[in-house]
Design a protein around this motif. Structure first.
Motif, PDB file in Angstrom:
ATOM      1  N   ASN A 131      31.145   6.863 -37.340  1.00 58.09           N
ATOM      2  CA  ASN A 131      32.170   6.932 -36.288  1.00 58.09           C
ATOM      3  C   ASN A 131      33.416   7.672 -36.773  1.00 58.09           C
ATOM      4  O   ASN A 131      33.993   8.491 -36.042  1.00 58.09           O
ATOM      5  CB  ASN A 131      32.545   5.518 -35.832  1.00 58.09           C
ATOM      6  CG  ASN A 131      31.452   4.864 -35.016  1.00 58.09           C
ATOM      7  OD1 ASN A 131      30.591   5.549 -34.445  1.00 58.09           O
ATOM      8  ND2 ASN A 131      31.467   3.543 -34.943  1.00 58.09           N
ATOM      9  N   GLU A 135      34.960  11.235 -35.410  1.00 61.54           N
ATOM     10  CA  GLU A 135      36.359  11.387 -34.986  1.00 61.54           C
ATOM     11  C   GLU A 135      36.997  12.598 -35.663  1.00 61.54           C
ATOM     12  O   GLU A 135      37.683  13.393 -34.999  1.00 61.54           O
ATOM     13  CB  GLU A 135      37.154  10.126 -35.339  1.00 61.54           C
ATOM     14  CG  GLU A 135      36.823   8.919 -34.483  1.00 61.54           C
ATOM     15  CD  GLU A 135      37.572   7.684 -34.940  1.00 61.54           C
ATOM     16  OE1 GLU A 135      38.477   7.813 -35.800  1.00 61.54           O
ATOM     17  OE2 GLU A 135      37.257   6.582 -34.446  1.00 61.54           O
ATOM     18  N   LYS A 138      35.732  15.867 -34.224  1.00 59.97           N
ATOM     19  CA  LYS A 138      36.336  16.209 -32.931  1.00 59.97           C
ATOM     20  C   LYS A 138      37.740  16.779 -33.130  1.00 59.97           C
ATOM     21  O   LYS A 138      38.131  17.751 -32.470  1.00 59.97           O
ATOM     22  CB  LYS A 138      36.392  14.968 -32.032  1.00 59.97           C
ATOM     23  CG  LYS A 138      35.040  14.527 -31.498  1.00 59.97           C
ATOM     24  CD  LYS A 138      35.174  13.275 -30.642  1.00 59.97           C
ATOM     25  CE  LYS A 138      33.822  12.837 -30.086  1.00 59.97           C
ATOM     26  NZ  LYS A 138      33.935  11.597 -29.274  1.00 59.97           N
TER      27      LYS A 138
END
Length: 202
Positions: A131, A135, A138
């Motif tokens: 995760n 992040e 992105k």
């Protein structure tokens, strides 16, 4: 009184001269089965894992076998009939074996449960790592990070996850070392695997 057929090692009542211990052993077994049923219902209601249920069920089994052994020994101390004493001796031997096997199975299940908890923690670490990586990916794709910062953050995430995995591995090794095993080879093998995993992570 209804004729007891006996089960789980309880001697069948084949003769008119009913053995006095038959009913006591059967009653203990019936109570044990009821306890296991209640334990299963409670375990399902709490959404516990099979290993968690099995460990408690094995503890109940051990308590039942110990109670069973006490009943057998009580009648052995007062019985005079040689045939009856021979039957009680056979029941005692079977119960002693059942106790040993239950203890052995408990050890194996406790080890399986430790592995289950370890794997659950490792899965949480892996999910968190993925995760965080997503992040950062992105942010990098949106131009909010320089390539250097992006790579540094990924490296930090990787190192943090590695240290977390190492901590889990050491905790598992400590937990295994505290377990008491009747079979020393099983414990030695588990500790070796735990130690090898720590060396790999280090």
């Amino acid at each position: 009184t209804e004729k007891q057929t006996g089960s789980g090692g309880t001697p069948p009542d084949d003769h008119k001269d009913k053995k006095p211990w038959t009913t006591r052993l059967q009653n203990a077994e019936n109570a044990h089965k009821e306890e296991l049923l209640l334990l299963r219902k409670s375990s399902d209601a709490l959404a516990r894992t099979e290993n968690e249920y099995q460990l408690d069920a094995l503890q109940k089994e051990l308590e039942f076998q110990v109670e069973r052994l006490a009943i057998i020994k009580k009648y052995q101390s007062s019985e005079k009939d040689k045939k009856h004493l021979a039957e009680l001796g056979k029941l005692e031997s079977e119960t002693q074996t059942a106790i040993y096997n239950t203890l052995k199975k408990s050890e194996e299940t406790r080890l399986d449960l430790l592995k289950e908890y370890r794997d659950r923690r490792l899965n949480t670490i892996s999910t968190g790592e993925k995760n965080l990586q997503l992040e950062q990916s992105k942010l990098n794709a949106n131009g909010e990070l320089t390539e250097k910062d992006y790579k540094n953050r990924l490296l930090t995430i990787e190192i943090t996850s590695l240290y977390s995995r190492l901590e889990v591995a050491k905790d598992f090794q400590n937990d295994v070392s505290e377990l008491e095993f009747q079979n020393g080879e099983v414990k030695a093998k588990a500790l070796k695997e735990a130690g090898d995993n720590i060396l790999h992570l280090e």
